[in-house]
Write an enzyme that holds these catalytic residues in place. Structure first.
Site, PDB file in Angstrom:
ATOM      1  N   SER A 143     -10.781  33.270   3.376  1.00  0.00           N
ATOM      2  CA  SER A 143      -9.844  32.558   4.246  1.00  0.00           C
ATOM      3  C   SER A 143      -9.110  31.467   3.455  1.00  0.00           C
ATOM      4  O   SER A 143      -8.421  31.769   2.490  1.00  0.00           O
ATOM      5  CB  SER A 143     -10.597  31.997   5.458  1.00  0.00           C
ATOM      6  N   ASP A 352       6.374  14.533   1.137  1.00  0.00           N
ATOM      7  CA  ASP A 352       6.380  14.715  -0.313  1.00  0.00           C
ATOM      8  C   ASP A 352       5.134  15.437  -0.823  1.00  0.00           C
ATOM      9  O   ASP A 352       4.653  15.168  -1.923  1.00  0.00           O
ATOM     10  CB  ASP A 352       6.543  13.365  -1.014  1.00  0.00           C
ATOM     11  N   HIS A 405     -11.926  38.868  10.680  1.00  0.00           N
ATOM     12  CA  HIS A 405     -11.791  37.835   9.661  1.00  0.00           C
ATOM     13  C   HIS A 405     -13.116  37.519   8.958  1.00  0.00           C
ATOM     14  O   HIS A 405     -13.125  37.039   7.828  1.00  0.00           O
ATOM     15  CB  HIS A 405     -11.232  36.570  10.305  1.00  0.00           C
TER      16      HIS A 405
END
Length: 426
Positions: A143, A352, A405
């Site tokens: 993951s 940023d 998953h």
């Protein structure tokens, strides 16, 4: 000083490494990073290739080996494994409401901003060089660990023998909005599958929401359980091992109280175990930041949700549960997150963030990469994953709907196939 212990099927040795909080400014202070070396009994002194396991999350500590589980048992057949607690998690210097309490919000946000994949990879390189010297190792990323693996390929491919990714190939260029715009329909599809299996839960879930709207119901830590927090229990739908868990909670939801139906302690304890971020605060604090590269998330999941009226609770006949989405109100309702609300707002507004992926370097990559892309993955978008695999030279994808998953943990066949792909045997 290292600690060694044995249990059936494995021998483990603990390591602690000191690394800079900010690798670009080592004088800013140090933190600890913890790793647990695991090897099969009888191979303690064998010359085995190393495999470092990067856990999902963000904010998840590495597996604690209670047995040779599906993937670990397979890995120990031919590797020495390092279970690395990523910075801020587990036995690495933790980051949460207690450890950050003495900092102003701006300092908290700066510290938390140092806990993304770029810093995790630089930690891993420090650890590799101390344990292996110049020898490269294999990275297995589950993951979010797969996100980290692609950052590793972008910044320090010389440290890698091969890369294995399970359910963790991110978009390399997309904004967080793109991620959640694709995630909401997938989550809705999981709701459809859930209610197809348990049609009687449509009524029970609606009753729970109505009860919570009308009553002040408290969780074990003392905070109120709101309808919207109950709705987040859909986070479990993406794992085969947890898909049915909500049903077993709902079937014991109500008991007879002195003034009529009441929610049971069994139900409330089970809900708390899922919705509380006490054990994984970084999951909430950094979840949207893992997608940010010179952009701000601005509470992406919260904003994008407005496009999907199916998740509105008011008056809807069916409660559609949300999935892997983080909302700003978490920081008003969860006691583990409330003290970090201002820091979370600063992180959501931060623009940023450095780049995580070097597209030119990935296009020229020479490290073998094998990735399993789960066709029906609720957490990571299939189409975005395949687009990214196509941007990485020497990367191969195995697309399957046989697993969810958590396939790495449910069957050794997942890791076995990835290893075979990189050998050219599959």
């Amino acid at each position: 000083m290292s600690t060694t212990f044995r249990r059936p099927g494995l021998v483990a040795r603990d390591h602690v490494f000191r690394v800079p909080l900010d690798h670009d400014s080592p004088e800013s202070g140090e933190i600890e990073v913890f790793g647990r070396e695991v090897v099969a009994p009888g191979f303690e002194d064998a010359d085995l290739p190393w495999l470092v396991f990067l856990q999902g999350g963000p904010g998840g500590k590495a597996d604690r080996p209670q047995s040779t589980s599906a993937w670990l048992g397979r890995a120990l057949q031919d590797h020495r494994v390092l279970l690395l607690d990523q910075r801020g998690t587990g036995r690495s210097t933790p980051a949460g409401r207690t450890t950050l309490a003495g900092m102003p919000p701006g300092e908290q946000a700066r510290h938390l901003g140092m806990l993304r994949a770029d810093s995790i990879v630089r930690d891993a390189e420090v650890v590799r060089k101390r344990l292996l010297g110049d020898e490269p190792w294999t990275v297995l990323g589950q993951s979010f660990g797969g996100f980290c693996a692609l950052t590793y390929l972008s910044s320090a491919p010389e440290g890698l023998r091969e890369v294995l990714i399970t359910g963790g190939v991110p978009t390399l260029t997309g904004h967080a909005d793109d991620v959640y715009r694709a995630a909401y329909p997938r989550t809705l599809a999981k709701n459809d599958a859930y209610y197809a299996r348990y049609p009687s839960d449509v009524d029970i879930a609606r009753r729970v929401v109505d009860h919570l709207a009308e009553h002040d119901v408290r969780l074990p830590a003392g905070e109120r359980l709101t309808p919207e927090r109950f709705q987040t229990l859909g986070i479990q739908f993406g794992q085969a091992s947890r898909f049915d868990a909500l049903h077993y909670l709902l079937e014991e939801a109500f008991v007879a109280g002195p003034s009529g139906p009441a929610l049971s302690d069994t139900f409330l304890r089970g809900v708390d175990a899922v919705v509380s971020f006490a054990e994984r605060p970084l999951y909430a604090l950094l979840h949207e930041a893992i997608y940010c590269q010179r952009t701000a998330s601005r509470w992406s999941a919260h904003r994008v949700r407005a496009e999907f009226g199916e998740f509105d609770l008011a008056g809807a006949p069916r409660v559609n549960f949300t999935g892997e989405m983080i909302y700003p109100w978490f920081f008003d309702q969860d006691p583990a997150l409330v003290p970090l609300r201002e820091a979370a707002e600063l992180l959501a507004a931060k623009q940023d963030w450095p780049h995580l992926y070097d597209l030119d370097r990935l296009a020229a990559n020479d490290v073998p990469v094998a990735a399993v892309v789960y066709h029906d993955d609720m957490y990571v978008d299939r189409d975005q994953s395949l687009e990214s695999v196509g941007q990485v030279r020497r990367a191969r994808a195995w697309i399957t709907n046989e697993y969810e998953h958590d396939g790495l943990r449910t069957s050794p066949a997942v890791l076995d196939r990835l290893l075979a792909m990189n050998r050219g045997d599959a």
